[in-house]
Design an enzyme around this catalytic site. Structure first.
Site, short mmCIF file in Angstrom:
data_model
loop_
_atom_site.label_atom_id
_atom_site.label_comp_id
_atom_site.label_asym_id
_atom_site.label_seq_id
_atom_site.Cartn_x
_atom_site.Cartn_y
_atom_site.Cartn_z
N SER A 30 34.19 40.49 38.20
CA SER A 30 33.50 41.02 39.36
C SER A 30 33.33 42.40 39.45
O SER A 30 32.14 43.01 39.82
CB SER A 30 34.24 40.45 40.67
OG SER A 30 35.42 40.82 40.39
N THR A 31 34.14 43.13 38.76
CA THR A 31 34.27 44.45 38.95
C THR A 31 33.15 44.82 37.77
O THR A 31 32.15 45.96 38.09
CB THR A 31 35.51 45.12 38.65
OG1 THR A 31 36.20 44.52 39.54
CG2 THR A 31 35.23 46.71 38.94
N ASP A 81 35.39 47.78 31.55
CA ASP A 81 35.60 46.66 31.99
C ASP A 81 36.65 46.46 33.00
O ASP A 81 37.20 47.87 33.19
CB ASP A 81 36.01 45.73 30.64
CG ASP A 81 36.03 44.13 30.82
OD1 ASP A 81 35.61 43.75 31.85
OD2 ASP A 81 36.42 43.37 29.76
N LYS A 94 43.92 40.47 30.74
CA LYS A 94 42.65 40.22 31.29
C LYS A 94 42.38 38.87 30.91
O LYS A 94 43.36 38.22 30.10
CB LYS A 94 41.63 41.24 30.27
CG LYS A 94 41.75 42.75 30.81
CD LYS A 94 41.15 43.65 29.85
CE LYS A 94 39.53 43.22 29.66
NZ LYS A 94 38.88 42.71 31.21
N GLY A 96 41.05 36.59 33.26
CA GLY A 96 40.80 35.47 34.42
C GLY A 96 39.58 34.77 34.47
O GLY A 96 39.50 33.65 34.79
N GLU A 103 35.98 40.03 25.11
CA GLU A 103 36.49 41.33 25.74
C GLU A 103 37.17 42.30 24.55
O GLU A 103 37.14 43.53 24.45
CB GLU A 103 37.18 41.15 26.77
CG GLU A 103 36.11 40.60 28.03
CD GLU A 103 37.15 40.07 29.12
OE1 GLU A 103 36.24 40.12 30.27
OE2 GLU A 103 38.38 40.07 29.03
N LYS A 121 45.38 45.74 41.79
CA LYS A 121 45.76 45.12 40.39
C LYS A 121 46.72 46.04 39.72
O LYS A 121 47.16 45.58 38.60
CB LYS A 121 44.64 45.28 39.53
CG LYS A 121 43.16 44.52 40.20
CD LYS A 121 43.46 43.11 40.27
CE LYS A 121 42.21 42.19 40.70
NZ LYS A 121 41.24 42.32 39.76
#
Length: 218
Positions: A30-31, A81, A94, A96, A103, A121
């Protein structure tokens, strides 16, 4: 401040770190999606971007940014990221969204890795978020047993297949007091493709927010 607002702030702040980069790596989630949206007005300044997932590739194309293959670009000046968790040492969990392997590849191929993350987070000790582990399908049960030996409680992510055609185990209750050693130990289990612990190659910069919604760079 809501998480959505915080994500928007850090995504837009990352634009200021583009410098003269013409090819960059882009993460997933999402980010990262918000960063792609913020990047769209700068599409003409870029030769293209390397995406860490099919989802991000589609969003880049919609933003008018060419999607390039890492095999063709070689090393990248910058990778941006998000993260599911991060600590003061800029070590991350990372995956999820299930794109952890690509990545980690793109991050490893980049000279600078910027993590953009909502301040919620941030943790003192990694591990509240279960650690994703990508495994070859035939090795799922074996890897799960080996992860149990490490003290973890693996949960099979039902109905999910990675862009690489593999499965994900989400592992709870691991000991993260030595993240670098844990990352290596899990990677050495036969059948593991990759795990979502970014400790050997942490972020070079984390752009986040504090409790008041102000930008913070770690």
């Amino acid at each position: 401040m809501t998480s959505s607002n915080s994500k928007q702030i850090v995504a837009e702040a990352a634009i200021g770190h583009l410098g003269d980069a013409t090819i960059i790596g882009i993460g997933t989630g999402s980010t990262a999606n918000l960063f792609i949206d913020a990047l769209a007005p700068y599409a003409n300044q870029l030769e293209g971007a390397v995406a860490s997932s099919e989802e991000s590739a589609r969003r880049l194309q919609l933003a008018g940014i060419d999607v390039l293959e890492l095999n063709e670009t070689g090393s990248l000046p910058l990778y941006v990221d998000g993260a599911d968790e991060f600590n003061i040492h800029r070590q991350l969990i990372k995956g999820g969204g299930g794109a952890l392997t690509r990545e980690k590849i793109v991050a490893g191929a980049s000279r600078k890795f910027i993590c953009i993350a909502d301040g919620k987070k941030r943790v003192n000790l990694l591990g509240s978020f279960p650690l994703p582990v990508e495994v070859i399908p035939m090795a799922r049960s074996y890897v799960a047993r080996e992860l149990i030996k490490l003290g973890g409680q693996p949960v099979y992510r039902q109905g999910f297949v990675s862009d690489n055609g593999n499965l994900i185990l989400d592992v709870h209750n691991l000991d993260f007091t030595d993240p670098v050693a844990l990352e290596s130990e899990i990677d050495h289990i036969a059948g593991v493709v990759c795990n979502g612990l970014f400790a050997r190659r942490p972020a070079d910069l984390v752009i986040t927010t504090d409790d008041r919604g102000q930008l913070v760079e770690l």
